[in-house]
Write a protein that holds these residues in place. Structure first.
Motif, PDB file in Angstrom:
ATOM      1  N   THR A 169       0.818  -1.210   0.000  1.00 30.81           N
ATOM      2  CA  THR A 169       0.000   0.000   0.000  1.00 30.81           C
ATOM      3  C   THR A 169       0.856   1.266   0.000  1.00 30.81           C
ATOM      4  O   THR A 169       1.908   1.302   0.632  1.00 30.81           O
ATOM      5  CB  THR A 169      -0.974   0.017   1.201  1.00 30.81           C
ATOM      6  OG1 THR A 169      -1.821   1.166   1.085  1.00 30.81           O
ATOM      7  CG2 THR A 169      -0.248   0.098   2.528  1.00 30.81           C
ATOM      8  N   PRO A 170       0.406   2.295  -0.719  1.00 31.67           N
ATOM      9  CA  PRO A 170       1.155   3.551  -0.723  1.00 31.67           C
ATOM     10  C   PRO A 170       0.889   4.400   0.525  1.00 31.67           C
ATOM     11  O   PRO A 170       1.526   5.422   0.730  1.00 31.67           O
ATOM     12  CB  PRO A 170       0.638   4.259  -1.982  1.00 31.67           C
ATOM     13  CG  PRO A 170      -0.749   3.738  -2.155  1.00 31.67           C
ATOM     14  CD  PRO A 170      -0.708   2.314  -1.665  1.00 31.67           C
ATOM     15  N   CYS A 171      -0.033   3.954   1.367  1.00 27.36           N
ATOM     16  CA  CYS A 171      -0.416   4.716   2.566  1.00 27.36           C
ATOM     17  C   CYS A 171       0.632   4.620   3.670  1.00 27.36           C
ATOM     18  O   CYS A 171       1.404   3.672   3.742  1.00 27.36           O
ATOM     19  CB  CYS A 171      -1.714   4.165   3.150  1.00 27.36           C
ATOM     20  SG  CYS A 171      -3.138   4.406   2.128  1.00 27.36           S
ATOM     21  N   SER A 172       0.566   5.594   4.546  1.00 27.75           N
ATOM     22  CA  SER A 172       1.298   5.536   5.803  1.00 27.75           C
ATOM     23  C   SER A 172       0.346   4.919   6.823  1.00 27.75           C
ATOM     24  O   SER A 172      -0.811   5.344   6.927  1.00 27.75           O
ATOM     25  CB  SER A 172       1.690   6.951   6.236  1.00 27.75           C
ATOM     26  OG  SER A 172       2.138   6.944   7.565  1.00 27.75           O
ATOM     27  N   VAL A 173       0.804   3.900   7.561  1.00 27.35           N
ATOM     28  CA  VAL A 173      -0.041   3.238   8.551  1.00 27.35           C
ATOM     29  C   VAL A 173       0.718   3.199   9.876  1.00 27.35           C
ATOM     30  O   VAL A 173       1.810   2.636   9.956  1.00 27.35           O
ATOM     31  CB  VAL A 173      -0.431   1.808   8.114  1.00 27.35           C
ATOM     32  CG1 VAL A 173      -1.364   1.170   9.137  1.00 27.35           C
ATOM     33  CG2 VAL A 173      -1.061   1.814   6.728  1.00 27.35           C
ATOM     34  N   VAL A 174       0.132   3.814  10.891  1.00 25.60           N
ATOM     35  CA  VAL A 174       0.755   3.873  12.219  1.00 25.60           C
ATOM     36  C   VAL A 174      -0.190   3.217  13.218  1.00 25.60           C
ATOM     37  O   VAL A 174      -1.391   3.479  13.214  1.00 25.60           O
ATOM     38  CB  VAL A 174       1.031   5.336  12.637  1.00 25.60           C
ATOM     39  CG1 VAL A 174       1.576   5.408  14.045  1.00 25.60           C
ATOM     40  CG2 VAL A 174       1.987   5.988  11.652  1.00 25.60           C
TER      41      VAL A 174
END
Length: 74
Positions: free
Chosen positions: A18-23
């Motif tokens: 995924t190109p998203c940032s996931v925290v």
């Protein structure tokens, strides 16, 4: 048992594309969900509340995939 190695690895593998940032946040601690080592260092225990923050391209689809993952594995 909490967010231990097997589910942490499965989640990081799914999120790698995924190109998203996931925290992931647990109390005052946070971790990059794309890194198994960061997720393991978070040391989220069974019964603790975790918060997931998703931002970037395709964030809605990524968040839905994470909801399904957590429902199926926890």
């Amino acid at each position: 048992m909490g967010l231990h190695m097997r589910p942490a690895g499965m989640m990081a593998k799914r999120l790698a594309e995924t190109p998203c940032s996931v925290v992931i946040r647990c109390g005052t601690r946070s971790a990059d969900a794309k890194s198994i080592l960061n997720v393991m260092a978070l040391a989220a225990k069974c019964g603790e509340t975790v918060t997931i923050e998703v931002s970037g391209e395709d964030e809605e689809a990524t968040l839905q995939e994470l909801r399904e993952f957590f429902t199926a594995n926890f």
